[in-house]
Design an enzyme around this catalytic site. Sequence first.
Site, PDB file in Angstrom:
ATOM      1  N   LYS A 134      -4.776 -13.354 -11.469  1.00  0.00           N
ATOM      2  CA  LYS A 134      -3.269 -13.061 -10.863  1.00  0.00           C
ATOM      3  C   LYS A 134      -3.123 -14.560  -9.936  1.00  0.00           C
ATOM      4  CE  LYS A 134      -0.206 -11.218  -8.521  1.00  0.00           C
ATOM      5  NZ  LYS A 134       0.046 -11.665  -7.154  1.00  0.00           N
TER       6      LYS A 134
ATOM      7  N   ASN B 112       0.396 -16.444 -10.260  1.00  0.00           N
ATOM      8  CA  ASN B 112       1.231 -16.964  -9.101  1.00  0.00           C
ATOM      9  C   ASN B 112       1.498 -18.601  -9.252  1.00  0.00           C
ATOM     10  OD1 ASN B 112       1.000 -14.359  -8.338  1.00  0.00           O
ATOM     11  ND2 ASN B 112       0.561 -14.966  -5.896  1.00  0.00           N
TER      12      ASN B 112
ATOM     13  N   GLY C 254       0.862  -1.081  -0.064  1.00  0.00           N
ATOM     14  CA  GLY C 254      -0.140   0.010   0.027  1.00  0.00           C
ATOM     15  C   GLY C 254       0.993   1.269  -0.088  1.00  0.00           C
TER      16      GLY C 254
ATOM     17  N   SER D 129       0.988  -7.360  -9.342  1.00  0.00           N
ATOM     18  CA  SER D 129       2.158  -8.233  -9.340  1.00  0.00           C
ATOM     19  C   SER D 129       3.126  -7.297  -9.429  1.00  0.00           C
ATOM     20  CB  SER D 129       2.134  -9.097 -10.291  1.00  0.00           C
ATOM     21  OG  SER D 129       3.442 -10.011 -10.148  1.00  0.00           O
TER      22      SER D 129
ATOM     23  N   ASN E 151      -4.740   4.867   7.378  1.00  0.00           N
ATOM     24  CA  ASN E 151      -4.443   3.470   7.986  1.00  0.00           C
ATOM     25  C   ASN E 151      -4.932   3.699   9.634  1.00  0.00           C
ATOM     26  OD1 ASN E 151      -2.027   1.302   7.443  1.00  0.00           O
ATOM     27  ND2 ASN E 151      -2.304   1.527   9.554  1.00  0.00           N
TER      28      ASN E 151
ATOM     29  N   GLU F 210       4.197 -18.658 -11.818  1.00  0.00           N
ATOM     30  CA  GLU F 210       5.494 -18.236 -10.790  1.00  0.00           C
ATOM     31  C   GLU F 210       5.867 -19.436 -10.067  1.00  0.00           C
ATOM     32  OE1 GLU F 210       4.547 -14.904  -8.611  1.00  0.00           O
ATOM     33  OE2 GLU F 210       5.384 -15.693  -6.891  1.00  0.00           O
TER      34      GLU F 210
HETATM   35  C1  6PG Z   1       3.482 -11.017  -7.201  1.00  0.00           C
HETATM   36  C2  6PG Z   1       3.931 -12.128  -6.090  1.00  0.00           C
HETATM   37  C3  6PG Z   1       3.279 -11.813  -4.795  1.00  0.00           C
HETATM   38  C4  6PG Z   1       4.033 -12.568  -3.726  1.00  0.00           C
HETATM   39  C5  6PG Z   1       3.196 -13.931  -3.788  1.00  0.00           C
HETATM   40  C6  6PG Z   1       4.213 -15.080  -3.148  1.00  0.00           C
HETATM   41  O1  6PG Z   1       2.878 -11.165  -8.161  1.00  0.00           O
HETATM   42  O2  6PG Z   1       4.022  -9.906  -6.828  1.00  0.00           O
HETATM   43  O3  6PG Z   1       3.321 -13.330  -6.848  1.00  0.00           O
HETATM   44  O4  6PG Z   1       1.845 -11.974  -4.977  1.00  0.00           O
HETATM   45  O5  6PG Z   1       5.140 -12.705  -3.850  1.00  0.00           O
HETATM   46  O6  6PG Z   1       2.277 -13.987  -2.770  1.00  0.00           O
HETATM   47  O7  6PG Z   1       3.580 -16.008  -2.607  1.00  0.00           O
HETATM   48  P1  6PG Z   1       4.003 -17.421  -1.842  1.00  0.00           P
HETATM   49  O8  6PG Z   1       4.187 -16.822  -0.428  1.00  0.00           O
HETATM   50  O9  6PG Z   1       2.807 -18.300  -1.847  1.00  0.00           O
HETATM   51  O10 6PG Z   1       5.191 -17.940  -2.518  1.00  0.00           O
END
Ligand code: 6PG
Length: 466
Positions: free
Chosen positions: A187, A191, A15, A132, A33, A194
């Site tokens: 998203k 991940n 944020g 992301s 906040n 990812e």
């Molecule tokens: C992003 C990442 C972000 C975060 C993940 C990590 O796109 O910026 O994916 O969302 O790094 O949540 O996920 P884990 O803790 O499950 O590996």
Amino acid sequence: MNKAEFGIIGLGVMGANLAANAAEKGISISVYNRSEGIEARVVADFLKDHPGEHIQGHTQLTDFVASLARPRKILIMVPAGAPVDEVIDQLTPFLDRDDSIIDGGNSHYKDTFRRCGSLQKKGMAFFGVGVSGGASGARKGPSMMVGGQQTNYYLIQPILESIAAKDPNGNPCVAYLGPQGCGHFVKMVHNGIEYAEMQLLAEAYVLLKPSLDHDTMAELLSEWNEGLEQSFLLETTINILRKKENGTPLLEKVLDVAASKGTGSWTVQAATELGAPASFTASALFARSFSSLKKKRKQLAALSNAAKTDALITIEALQNAYRWARVLNHHEGLQLIQMASDHYGWDVSLQEITRVWTNGCILASTLVVDISKAISEEDFLQHPMFESTRKNGVPALDTILTEASAQHIAVPCFSNALQYWYTMSSVSLPANLIQAQRDSFGAHTYRRIDRLEDESFTTNWNNTHG
Ligand code: 6PG
């Protein structure tokens, strides 16, 4: 003070960085906040760190809402789950019709579905936006995947576009992708992909370790990073390999137990609900689960005494295997998004999704740029752009798996890549036997290749006379 164009609730890492990014782009912002307990000074500290005439800060929700120009645009950056509902419940009594709430956390797409529906009933727009790029992406320009009410998107579009990363053509890495939870679904799958990208790099690392020290490995991977393998995650890995503590690689001191926050697991759950494969994410997710069984692994290691060869990995084969495995990993993730879109009627554009992923996000890479160019109605694996990657990649995967096996090294994601390719490129699978077994013990019925598709049959399989 003039009313602010954009409100941000929640000054955690993401944020605060998004707020600083927006302020830097000349957007007048107001931040909120809560100020209980350890959060007492969060707003004051933020204002002190970011002196600027277009930043206001509040610890009272009513003051915060009053500080915003109408229709209000409010980004919520709080942990996913109940905190998002709490903020929405506290906020909505002070809002008006046509105000927009944007949830920029890693919320579950089904929660976003529900929140879109209930706020729409109140005449407000709710957007579930996958953000992301981690902390530095949020600060310098993230990639953003927007889901929600399309008719109101124009209200928040200019703000999101000005804070987003830029694609190779200079366009913002943000797009409206579809209604309801579509943005958060995309998203989530981002991940999931990812997870497997990270696991493939971890497997490459363990395969290279017997032949190369950390610095030499970093040099090799830097060469890869100059070419088709270039990616944010590869760059990250190279930096990790180079990091020293008292002259020795810090990586060697890191406990080999991997954590996760849930999006990988959600991807696998969503895929099973949709009847879609998510085998790469599942192998990477379960590789993390296996890693946590450290005590058991130590115990069973005593039994693993079969002779290993000391043959080293063929680096060229590893590079070709890695290249093709990544193509297949992205293929499976995008296929899952397409299947969800067909199921929910989102009508997503995979071209637009991959364009949004070309920069600012964790998946940003040359491969994603190539896929965004190759993707159209045809399956992108059929595009000539990937022909040599496939031709070199399939035998290379075979070589790598044989070599890994000779050294007793587990490579679940590389192994999955070959299985994925053999499966996806098979006209027929032994699923006919599965269907016959199901029908034999449970009369679950089966369809026949010599009859109409919607006809089903059941047979007494124990009576072997036809
Ligand atoms: C992003 C990442 C972000 C975060 C993940 C990590 O796109 O910026 O994916 O969302 O790094 O949540 O996920 P884990 O803790 O499950 O590996």
